[in-house]
Design an enzyme around this catalytic site. Sequence first.
Site, mmCIF file in Angstrom:
data_model
loop_
_atom_site.group_PDB
_atom_site.id
_atom_site.type_symbol
_atom_site.label_atom_id
_atom_site.label_comp_id
_atom_site.label_asym_id
_atom_site.label_seq_id
_atom_site.Cartn_x
_atom_site.Cartn_y
_atom_site.Cartn_z
ATOM 1 N N HIS A 217 -3.088 0.737 3.814
ATOM 2 C CA HIS A 217 -2.002 1.637 3.428
ATOM 3 C C HIS A 217 -2.563 3.031 3.216
ATOM 4 C CE1 HIS A 217 -3.934 0.833 -0.409
ATOM 5 N NE2 HIS A 217 -3.271 1.858 -0.928
ATOM 6 N N ASP A 219 -1.848 6.373 0.520
ATOM 7 C CA ASP A 219 -1.241 6.607 -0.793
ATOM 8 C C ASP A 219 -0.157 7.680 -0.682
ATOM 9 O OD1 ASP A 219 -2.959 4.770 -1.916
ATOM 10 O OD2 ASP A 219 -4.359 6.272 -2.689
#
Length: 331
Positions: A217, A219
Site C-alpha cells: 500500500h 500511505d
Amino acid sequence: MEVERVQALAHGNLHELPEKFIRPAHERPENTRAIEGFRVPVISLSLPRNNLVDEISKACSEWGFFLITHHGISTALIQRLQEVGKEFFELPQGEKERYANDPSTGKFEGYGTKMTKNAEAKVEWIDYYFHVISPASKVNYEIWPNTPPSYREVTEKYNVELLEVTDKLLQLISEGLGLEGKVVRSSLGGEEIEMEMKINMYPPCPQPELALGVEPHTDMSALTILVPNEVPGLQVWKDGNWVAVNYLPNALFVHVGDQIEVLSNGKYKSVLHRSLVNKENTRMSWAVFCAPPHEAIIGPLPQLVDDGNPAKYSTKTFAEFRHRKFNGIPQ
C-alpha cells in the site's frame, strides 16, 4: 462484536496459519522475495543545507523513502517510546479490550486488528493501537492507555520533538521543489496538521512465508515517520522489485505519502511498501502519520503546474481523498 486478536492467536500454540491469513500465491513472501544489494537512502540532517535539500529531493523523487540520522531526538526518548508501547501490548487481553476501536462505526482510534471488508479478502498478521497525538484540539485522552502510567508523558514528549523534525522535513521538501520553505506545510494545513500515532504489533507467525503483516500500500498521509524495533520486515518497492529495509539504530524511517505526491504534481513519489512477519520474534513499529485536516483542500501546487506540465491529480478535500481510498474509488 468480539474480534479475534492476532496476538492472542499467536500465543495459543498455533502451528499452522488459519486459511484467512494465507495470502494468494502471487503475494506470498516466499514467491516475491526482496532483491539483495540495494541500499536505501540514509540522510544525515547535519549535512549543509544545500546538500540536504538535494539529497532529500533525490530520495523523494527516486524512492519516496529515506532514513534520517542526526535528527535531534534522543536515543533515550525513542527507547522509552518503545518501552511504553510494548508494555501496553503485554497487558492482559481484557485490559487491552477496554480500549478497543470499531472502524465499522467510524471509531478508528484505539486498540484494533485489521479486519477484512468481505469474505474473500485476507487478514493481515497485525494488531495495532492508533490515536491522534496533535494538534491539541483533536486529541482525545480518553483513548490513550492509562497503563503504563508514563504512556502519556512519554508520547507527548515524543510528539513535541517529532513536530520539530516534521517541520524541518516539510521545509526541505518545499525547497527541493523550488518553493519557499513554508509553502508545503501551509498547503497541508499549517498549525492544523494532524499527527497520528499507530503502534504496529506483529507477533511471531508460524508460517511467515505465507502471510503479510501489512499488504502492499501507499500511505494517504503527507509523510509517515516511523521507528521500528530491531526485527526486520519493512520492504519498499523500487524499480519493479521489493527492497528490504535494514534496521538502523536510532534512525527515523520517512515515507513520502499520497498528499506530497499530489502537491508535488508527481515529482515526489508516494512509496509502495509492505511488512513481513517473523517466525520467532515479535516485530513492532511506531508510525506517526503527518496528515492534513479533513477539510484541507489538496491538489497540485499552482507553482508546479503550467502548459508544459499540466495537473496530473484532481483537487479535493482530504476527507474526500480518504473516503475514496478506503473504498477503492478512483481518485
